[in-house]
Write a protein that holds these residues in place. Structure first.
Motif, mmCIF file in Angstrom:
data_model
loop_
_atom_site.group_PDB
_atom_site.id
_atom_site.type_symbol
_atom_site.label_atom_id
_atom_site.label_comp_id
_atom_site.label_asym_id
_atom_site.label_seq_id
_atom_site.Cartn_x
_atom_site.Cartn_y
_atom_site.Cartn_z
ATOM 1 N N ASN A 88 0.894 -1.143 -0.119
ATOM 2 C CA ASN A 88 0.001 -0.147 -0.023
ATOM 3 C C ASN A 88 0.693 1.275 -0.086
ATOM 4 O OD1 ASN A 88 -1.651 -2.270 1.527
ATOM 5 N ND2 ASN A 88 -3.351 -0.595 1.274
ATOM 6 N N ILE A 89 1.889 1.299 1.026
ATOM 7 C CA ILE A 89 2.624 2.310 1.161
ATOM 8 C C ILE A 89 3.509 2.753 0.051
ATOM 9 C CG2 ILE A 89 4.489 3.587 2.608
ATOM 10 C CD1 ILE A 89 2.900 2.481 5.027
ATOM 11 N N PHE A 90 4.331 1.852 -0.457
ATOM 12 C CA PHE A 90 5.383 2.095 -1.526
ATOM 13 C C PHE A 90 4.295 2.338 -2.943
ATOM 14 C CE2 PHE A 90 8.228 0.362 1.419
ATOM 15 C CZ PHE A 90 9.369 0.745 1.040
ATOM 16 N N MET A 91 3.312 1.580 -3.130
ATOM 17 C CA MET A 91 2.481 1.885 -4.167
ATOM 18 C C MET A 91 1.882 3.440 -4.304
ATOM 19 S SD MET A 91 1.987 0.317 -7.056
ATOM 20 C CE MET A 91 2.339 -1.304 -6.416
ATOM 21 N N ALA A 92 1.554 3.661 -3.102
ATOM 22 C CA ALA A 92 1.034 5.072 -2.866
ATOM 23 C C ALA A 92 2.008 6.132 -3.154
ATOM 24 C CB ALA A 92 0.413 5.352 -1.512
ATOM 25 N N GLY A 93 3.425 5.957 -2.706
ATOM 26 C CA GLY A 93 4.161 6.948 -2.906
ATOM 27 C C GLY A 93 4.758 6.909 -4.174
ATOM 28 N N MET A 94 4.625 5.716 -4.940
ATOM 29 C CA MET A 94 5.121 5.789 -6.511
ATOM 30 C C MET A 94 3.902 6.507 -7.282
ATOM 31 S SD MET A 94 6.917 2.104 -6.908
ATOM 32 C CE MET A 94 8.083 1.593 -5.812
ATOM 33 N N ILE A 95 2.877 6.216 -7.011
ATOM 34 C CA ILE A 95 1.581 6.600 -7.689
ATOM 35 C C ILE A 95 1.500 8.046 -7.532
ATOM 36 C CG2 ILE A 95 -0.941 6.813 -8.293
ATOM 37 C CD1 ILE A 95 -1.126 3.678 -7.605
ATOM 38 N N ALA A 96 1.833 8.456 -6.345
ATOM 39 C CA ALA A 96 1.913 10.150 -6.008
ATOM 40 C C ALA A 96 2.990 10.750 -6.751
ATOM 41 C CB ALA A 96 2.107 10.403 -4.618
ATOM 42 N N TYR A 97 3.971 10.199 -6.783
ATOM 43 C CA TYR A 97 4.947 10.591 -7.626
ATOM 44 C C TYR A 97 4.825 10.885 -9.176
ATOM 45 C CZ TYR A 97 9.592 12.432 -9.565
ATOM 46 O OH TYR A 97 10.812 12.868 -10.257
ATOM 47 N N LYS A 98 4.187 9.808 -9.652
ATOM 48 C CA LYS A 98 3.808 9.636 -11.026
ATOM 49 C C LYS A 98 2.616 10.725 -11.532
ATOM 50 C CE LYS A 98 2.176 6.221 -14.886
ATOM 51 N NZ LYS A 98 3.575 6.257 -15.635
ATOM 52 N N LYS A 99 1.611 10.667 -10.748
ATOM 53 C CA LYS A 99 0.185 11.413 -10.882
ATOM 54 C C LYS A 99 0.067 12.553 -10.108
ATOM 55 C CE LYS A 99 -3.196 9.058 -12.487
ATOM 56 N NZ LYS A 99 -4.465 8.333 -12.489
ATOM 57 N N GLY A 100 1.227 12.921 -9.233
ATOM 58 C CA GLY A 100 0.852 14.196 -8.456
ATOM 59 C C GLY A 100 -0.305 14.271 -7.457
ATOM 60 N N LEU A 101 -0.606 13.038 -6.891
ATOM 61 C CA LEU A 101 -1.514 12.776 -6.089
ATOM 62 C C LEU A 101 -1.362 13.784 -4.924
ATOM 63 C CD1 LEU A 101 -2.127 9.108 -5.968
ATOM 64 C CD2 LEU A 101 -3.534 10.743 -7.196
ATOM 65 N N GLY A 102 -2.455 14.164 -3.930
ATOM 66 C CA GLY A 102 -2.268 14.968 -2.802
ATOM 67 C C GLY A 102 -2.478 14.012 -1.844
ATOM 68 N N VAL A 103 -2.615 14.571 -0.573
ATOM 69 C CA VAL A 103 -2.664 13.678 0.445
ATOM 70 C C VAL A 103 -3.806 12.787 0.463
ATOM 71 C CG1 VAL A 103 -3.148 13.628 3.146
ATOM 72 C CG2 VAL A 103 -1.411 15.371 2.062
ATOM 73 N N ASN A 104 -5.187 13.155 0.074
ATOM 74 C CA ASN A 104 -6.256 12.494 0.105
ATOM 75 C C ASN A 104 -6.087 11.171 -1.002
ATOM 76 O OD1 ASN A 104 -7.636 14.068 2.022
ATOM 77 N ND2 ASN A 104 -8.615 15.387 0.619
ATOM 78 N N GLY A 105 -5.441 11.528 -2.000
ATOM 79 C CA GLY A 105 -5.178 10.531 -2.973
ATOM 80 C C GLY A 105 -4.305 9.321 -2.538
ATOM 81 N N ILE A 106 -3.140 9.847 -1.809
ATOM 82 C CA ILE A 106 -2.280 8.900 -1.145
ATOM 83 C C ILE A 106 -2.924 8.187 -0.074
ATOM 84 C CG2 ILE A 106 -0.135 8.745 -0.107
ATOM 85 C CD1 ILE A 106 0.812 11.386 -1.496
ATOM 86 N N GLU A 107 -3.891 8.609 0.331
ATOM 87 C CA GLU A 107 -4.557 7.973 1.677
ATOM 88 C C GLU A 107 -5.383 6.820 1.086
ATOM 89 O OE1 GLU A 107 -6.807 8.498 5.932
ATOM 90 O OE2 GLU A 107 -6.618 10.412 4.476
ATOM 91 N N GLU A 108 -5.822 7.298 -0.143
ATOM 92 C CA GLU A 108 -7.083 6.207 -0.623
ATOM 93 C C GLU A 108 -6.162 4.853 -0.920
ATOM 94 O OE1 GLU A 108 -10.116 5.852 -4.171
ATOM 95 O OE2 GLU A 108 -9.097 7.688 -4.073
ATOM 96 N N VAL A 109 -4.938 5.019 -1.399
ATOM 97 C CA VAL A 109 -4.123 3.936 -1.631
ATOM 98 C C VAL A 109 -3.753 3.237 -0.414
ATOM 99 C CG1 VAL A 109 -2.196 2.977 -2.855
ATOM 100 C CG2 VAL A 109 -3.236 4.867 -3.804
ATOM 101 N N ILE A 110 -3.454 3.870 0.492
ATOM 102 C CA ILE A 110 -2.967 3.273 1.957
ATOM 103 C C ILE A 110 -3.886 2.714 2.558
ATOM 104 C CG2 ILE A 110 -2.057 4.089 4.160
ATOM 105 C CD1 ILE A 110 -0.253 6.342 2.831
#
Length: 316
Positions: A233-255
């Motif tokens: 969850n955490i590693f995928m959230a961080g990677m997708i955040a970097y690729k797509k510019g996710l904010g905190v809410n988007g990152i939390e959705e993956v986590i």
């Protein structure tokens, strides 16, 4: 697992072995024997450094036979906690002296890959960060500063100080985030983890994790009476955040996602829902942004991820 280039890029050197720490709490002779065996195994490519308190460096000589004329012992060394910056600076100076001494003494069979320094409960000055960076450079190691103010928003000021320091130093300091422990109260909220990941990824601060990430997918565990964060969850959230510019809410959705079917572990790419990453992207982000996590078990996290990957192959 090696045949899947994407999974290989995610898992290579991902798990730092922390068998000395809770909940395993193994004796040094037992933990280091496990590590010596695992670095000779077929899955050794997944294994990162052996995590050792700097205070225990003097005890390693008794185990040199496990590594002499074999694969070298790779170490990530942890410093002691401190209450003030003055105490931290004095303590760090003494610890670095120990590292320099034992690095020379053990150089035929051991090497230091990283140092992990808990910050005092204050905003670090440039002087302290420079001391950490200079010490790491001298031993040719990475350096991670462990955040210690997660119970309030002052952790952002700690990260701000590291980020500002990194702007003028070629060898960046990283951040270490504690993601769990042996009690429910030791697990930071999904929002707090997402916030730290968001800030570090945006500022390209190398990030490693420790504690509580024994399982790939977030789940409730009776032994801690709470939900444990999933390392996938955490590693995928961080990677997708970097690729797509996710904010905190988007990152939390993956986590917070507990549905393993939403995580893609395929030869065509790794991803979450409709976002897929390729091995070149994953490899760069692992090397520069989302570095590793410490676990007191090497078997549990890697075997559960392998089982998850195999299930997806069967379903496909």
């Amino acid at each position: 697992m090696k045949e899947n280039l994407n999974l290989y890029a995610l898992m290579e050197g991902l798990i730092d072995y922390a068998g000395l720490f809770p909940p395993a709490n193994l004796a040094l002779k037992d933990a280091i024997a496990i590590y010596a065996k695992d670095i000779q195994s077929d899955d050794a490519w997944i294994l990162g450094p052996f995590i050792l308190p700097i205070a225990k460096l003097c005890e390693l000589q008794a185990h040199s036979n496990l590594f002499m004329n074999q694969k070298k012992l790779t170490l990530s060394l942890t410093g002691k906690k401190s209450a003030t910056e003055e105490e931290c600076a004095f303590q760090l100076d003494e610890e670095l002296k120990q590292i320099f001494f034992y690095q020379n003494k053990y150089r035929e069979w051991a090497r230091v890959a990283a140092i992990e320094i808990p910050l005092p409960s204050a905003i670090p000055t440039k002087s302290l960060l420079q001391q950490i960076a200079d010490g790491a450079k001298r031993i040719n190691a990475k350096a991670y500063c462990e955040l210690t103010l997660l119970n309030n928003e002052d952790w952002r000021k700690q990260v701000d100080a590291i980020s500002e320091f990194n702007q003028q130093d070629r060898d960046k300091l990283g951040v270490k985030l504690r993601t769990g422990g042996i009690e429910a109260k030791m697990f930071p909220s999904t929002e707090k983890v997402a916030s730290v990941v968001s800030v570090c990824v945006k500022r390209k601060i190398p990030l490693k994790f420790t504690a509580g990430l024994h399982h790939p997918i977030r789940m409730y565990r009776e032994e801690v009476n709470t939900k444990m964060h999933g390392f996938l969850n955490i590693f995928m959230a961080g990677m997708i955040a970097y690729k797509k510019g996710l904010g905190v809410n988007g990152i939390e959705e993956v986590i917070i996602d507990e549905n393993s079917a939403n995580f893609i572990l395929a030869n065509e790419g790794l991803g979450w829902k409709d976002t897929v990453l390729q091995h070149t992207e994953i490899k760069w982000m692992r090397e520069n942004l989302l570095c590793s996590f410490g676990s007191c078990s090497f078997d549990e996290p890697r075997m559960e991820l392998l089982e998850l990957s195999n299930r997806q192959e069967v379903i496909k």
